[in-house]
Design an enzyme around this catalytic site. Structure first.
Site, PDB file in Angstrom:
ATOM      1  N   GLY A  14      -5.320  -2.109   4.794  1.00 16.18           N
ATOM      2  CA  GLY A  14      -5.452  -0.701   4.746  1.00 16.18           C
ATOM      3  C   GLY A  14      -6.412  -0.384   4.206  1.00 16.18           C
ATOM      4  N   GLY A  16      -9.209   3.850   4.913  1.00 18.22           N
ATOM      5  CA  GLY A  16      -8.905   5.035   5.213  1.00 18.22           C
ATOM      6  C   GLY A  16     -10.523   6.322   5.267  1.00 18.22           C
ATOM      7  N   PHE A  18     -11.606   7.041   2.842  1.00 19.57           N
ATOM      8  CA  PHE A  18     -12.924   6.461   1.710  1.00 19.57           C
ATOM      9  C   PHE A  18     -12.649   5.336   0.790  1.00 19.57           C
ATOM     10  CE2 PHE A  18     -11.436  11.474   0.108  1.00 19.57           C
ATOM     11  CZ  PHE A  18     -13.214  11.684   0.986  1.00 19.57           C
ATOM     12  N   LYS A  39      -9.046  -2.863  -3.919  1.00 19.79           N
ATOM     13  CA  LYS A  39      -9.814  -1.440  -3.204  1.00 19.79           C
ATOM     14  C   LYS A  39     -11.312  -1.267  -3.722  1.00 19.79           C
ATOM     15  CE  LYS A  39      -5.930   1.697  -3.299  1.00 19.79           C
ATOM     16  NZ  LYS A  39      -5.200   3.647  -3.959  1.00 19.79           N
ATOM     17  N   GLU A  95      -2.120  -5.273  -8.659  1.00 19.52           N
ATOM     18  CA  GLU A  95      -1.529  -5.908  -8.230  1.00 19.52           C
ATOM     19  C   GLU A  95      -0.446  -5.966  -7.148  1.00 19.52           C
ATOM     20  OE1 GLU A  95       3.549  -5.932 -10.030  1.00 19.52           O
ATOM     21  OE2 GLU A  95       2.235  -4.354 -10.364  1.00 19.52           O
ATOM     22  N   ASP A 144       0.083  12.824  -8.046  1.00 20.53           N
ATOM     23  CA  ASP A 144       0.317  13.058  -6.519  1.00 20.53           C
ATOM     24  C   ASP A 144       1.540  12.055  -6.365  1.00 20.53           C
ATOM     25  OD1 ASP A 144      -0.215  12.690  -3.660  1.00 20.53           O
ATOM     26  OD2 ASP A 144      -1.577  11.686  -3.832  1.00 20.53           O
ATOM     27  N   ARG A 148       4.819   7.662  -0.263  1.00 16.55           N
ATOM     28  CA  ARG A 148       3.072   6.983  -0.148  1.00 16.55           C
ATOM     29  C   ARG A 148       2.585   6.411  -0.856  1.00 16.55           C
ATOM     30  NH1 ARG A 148       2.345  12.460   0.724  1.00 16.55           N
ATOM     31  NH2 ARG A 148       0.698  13.148  -0.819  1.00 16.55           N
ATOM     32  N   ASN A 149       2.842   6.700  -2.512  1.00 16.64           N
ATOM     33  CA  ASN A 149       1.970   6.379  -3.809  1.00 16.64           C
ATOM     34  C   ASN A 149       3.215   5.397  -4.129  1.00 16.64           C
ATOM     35  OD1 ASN A 149      -0.222   7.142  -2.500  1.00 16.64           O
ATOM     36  ND2 ASN A 149      -0.012   9.249  -3.570  1.00 16.64           N
ATOM     37  N   ASP A 162      -1.621   4.665  -7.085  1.00 22.51           N
ATOM     38  CA  ASP A 162      -2.740   5.068  -6.062  1.00 22.51           C
ATOM     39  C   ASP A 162      -2.940   6.888  -7.411  1.00 22.51           C
ATOM     40  OD1 ASP A 162      -3.421   4.055  -3.649  1.00 22.51           O
ATOM     41  OD2 ASP A 162      -1.698   4.237  -3.531  1.00 22.51           O
TER      42      ASP A 162
END
Length: 283
Positions: A14, A16, A18, A39, A95, A144, A148-149, A162
């Site tokens: 993945g 994006g 940032f 990440k 995880e 948020d 999606r999270n 997230d």
């Protein structure tokens, strides 16, 4: 803090504006190897590092507080395996959720029997209500909560994730510049509570509003929320619509009782919204 030599980076899974997210393998103290999601900040600019350190700090604090009650962490919150901040690239080690995110799973469904299918997906909402119950115990505002999270593990358990970086991965109509204080800050306006739109403050009660939108996403099979047939809305426009009493419309085929649960999450008075334990029972 983990050592960079104990981490082997794999494929990019993945990316994006940032962040990059890669699959990785982490060697632990007892020489076991664990698959993790890695990440890292995409570049060295201020916005990327601000998002990175905000999420790292939140996850470390959450992990430390959860450990007091459960050494393995909460089953419905993504587990933190550590951070790497003393070498490059700086990383957050999480995880690995083998089945991906809930939004993509919803979009893949064939809507043959809507009521039955929605019912089968509600167990995922129950899992997230339990995550919100834990955040309420810790007085943490996620900011948020959205499909999606929500990540799904290999054994079909959903996990809230997230806490700071995910917003850069998705569409331009999902995250819109706030236009306040920091014009570069992107916010998930259509998932935000009315008071958060006006004050930029997030609370456990604003988590509940966002959770209502997440349930709507489940009932709408991953469609993007819209008000009065508008998908891209400015913050002042959305505040005006909500102040007039408008809310997201009931998705086709959605049971009335489920829509009532959503609407209870969207009450203007934050104190009138149901607590996570009540939502879990209703769902």
């Amino acid at each position: 803090e983990r050592k960079a030599k104990d981490l082997t980076l794999g494929d990019l899974i993945g990316q994006g504006a940032f962040s990059f997210i890669r699959e990785g393998r982490l060697r632990t103290a007892n020489a076991d190897v664990t698959v993790v999601a890695v990440k890292s900040a995409r570049s060295k600019d201020r916005l990327c590092y601000r998002a990175f350190y905000r999420e790292a700090a939140m996850l470390v604090a959450l992990d430390e507080n959860c450990e007091e009650h459960n050494p393995d962490g909460h089953p419905n919150i993504i587990k933190l395996f550590g951070v790497i901040t003393r070498s490059r690239p700086r990383c957050i080690l999480l995880e690995y959720a083998a089945k991906g995110d809930l939004l993509q799973l919803l979009k893949q469904q064939t809507k043959n029997n809507v009521a039955c299918l929605v019912g089968s997906f509600l167990r995922y909402a129950v899992h997230i209500s339990r995550a919100l119950k834990e955040l309420r115990r810790l007085r943490i505002a996620h900011g948020d909560v959205a499909a999606r999270n929500v990540l799904i593990s290999g054994d079909d358990v959903t996990k809230l994730s997230d806490f700071g970086l995910a917003h850069d991965v998705y569409t331009t109509t999902t995250y819109i510049s706030s236009g306040k204080n920091d014009a570069e800050e992107l916010l998930p306006l259509k998932w935000m509570a009315l008071e958060s739109l006006e004050t930029r403050q997030f609370t456990c009660e604003s988590n509940t509003w966002s959770f209502g939108v997440l349930i709507w996403e489940i009932a709408a099979f991953g469609e993007e929320p819209g008000y009065q047939n508008e998908i891209r809305l400015s913050c002042p426009r959305l505040v005006g619509i909500l102040r007039q009493g408008y809310r997201l419309q009931k998705p086709p085929g959605c049971p009335d009782r489920l829509y009532d649960v959503m609407k209870s999450c969207w009450q203007e008075d934050p104190s009138a919204r149901p607590e996570p334990v009540e939502l879990e029972q209703k769902l």
